[in-house]
Design a protein around this motif. Structure first.
Motif, short mmCIF file in Angstrom:
data_model
loop_
_atom_site.label_atom_id
_atom_site.label_comp_id
_atom_site.label_asym_id
_atom_site.label_seq_id
_atom_site.Cartn_x
_atom_site.Cartn_y
_atom_site.Cartn_z
N MET A 68 -0.28 -9.13 -13.40
CA MET A 68 0.20 -7.79 -13.64
C MET A 68 -0.08 -6.82 -12.39
SD MET A 68 -0.27 -5.00 -16.84
CE MET A 68 -1.66 -4.75 -16.38
N PHE A 69 -1.30 -6.76 -12.29
CA PHE A 69 -1.96 -5.78 -11.03
C PHE A 69 -1.13 -6.19 -9.64
CE2 PHE A 69 -5.82 -5.01 -13.56
CZ PHE A 69 -5.39 -3.65 -13.88
N ILE A 70 -0.97 -7.54 -9.33
CA ILE A 70 -0.31 -8.07 -8.20
C ILE A 70 1.16 -7.63 -8.07
CG2 ILE A 70 0.59 -9.99 -7.08
CD1 ILE A 70 -2.15 -11.44 -7.88
N GLY A 71 1.85 -7.44 -9.20
CA GLY A 71 3.11 -7.12 -9.42
C GLY A 71 3.20 -5.72 -9.21
N ILE A 72 2.31 -4.98 -9.73
CA ILE A 72 2.47 -3.40 -9.43
C ILE A 72 2.25 -3.17 -8.04
CG2 ILE A 72 1.06 -1.28 -9.99
CD1 ILE A 72 0.65 -2.42 -12.84
N ILE A 73 1.34 -3.98 -7.49
CA ILE A 73 1.05 -3.70 -5.91
C ILE A 73 2.18 -4.13 -5.21
CG2 ILE A 73 -0.30 -4.55 -4.02
CD1 ILE A 73 -2.70 -4.76 -5.93
N PHE A 74 2.85 -5.07 -5.45
CA PHE A 74 4.19 -5.39 -4.66
C PHE A 74 5.11 -4.23 -5.07
CE2 PHE A 74 3.09 -10.11 -4.62
CZ PHE A 74 2.86 -9.91 -3.15
N LEU A 75 5.38 -3.85 -6.13
CA LEU A 75 6.25 -2.83 -6.47
C LEU A 75 6.04 -1.56 -5.88
CD1 LEU A 75 8.79 -2.28 -8.34
CD2 LEU A 75 7.11 -1.48 -10.08
N ILE A 76 4.97 -1.23 -5.81
CA ILE A 76 4.47 0.19 -5.23
C ILE A 76 4.77 0.00 -3.58
CG2 ILE A 76 2.63 1.52 -4.43
CD1 ILE A 76 1.54 1.24 -7.50
N PHE A 77 4.23 -0.94 -3.12
CA PHE A 77 4.64 -1.17 -1.84
C PHE A 77 6.12 -1.26 -1.30
CE2 PHE A 77 3.77 -3.98 2.39
CZ PHE A 77 3.48 -2.83 3.13
N ALA A 78 6.99 -2.17 -2.11
CA ALA A 78 8.40 -1.97 -1.74
C ALA A 78 8.79 -0.49 -2.15
CB ALA A 78 8.81 -2.97 -2.92
#
Length: 115
Positions: A68-78
């Motif tokens: 979940m944290f990895i997904g949030i990190i990818f989303l914020i970076f996108a």
């Protein structure tokens, strides 16, 4: 808008969706357990974890939060790549710090409970 930014944002959004999907299945305790403690466990420990579902639940939960944290990190970076909002970098750093702190604390708690 540059085509490179759009393509890179799309790739990062796709990675975020993939991470959220894996996280969902980890929380539901379905599919392969993506956890280092399970992957690198010896045969006896892995057999014990496969027989006792309660022991495996903590590892599924830890993996679910991690993805979940990895997904949030990818989303914020996108979002940052797409919009170039500087404050998204601050949010990215905060989420990374929270993810690392969570990983360390949950690993320590799991290790203490096993003893």
């Amino acid at each position: 808008m540059d085509i490179t930014r759009v393509v890179l944002s799309f790739i990062l959004f796709s990675l975020a969706i993939g991470s959220f999907t894996i996280s969902f299945f980890q929380f539901k305790e379905r599919g392969y357990l993506f956890n280092n403690a399970y992957i690198w466990a010896n045969r006896e420990k892995r057999k014990r974890l496969n027989e006792n579902k309660e022991d495996k639940t903590t590892y599924y939960r830890q993996s679910g939060f991690s993805f979940m944290f990895i997904g949030i990190i990818f989303l914020i970076f996108a979002i940052y790549i797409f919009t170039h909002w500087i404050w998204m970098l601050v949010a990215l750093v905060v989420v990374i710090i929270i993810a690392v702190v969570y990983a360390v604390i949950s690993s320590i708690k799991i290790e203490r409970n096993e003893r």
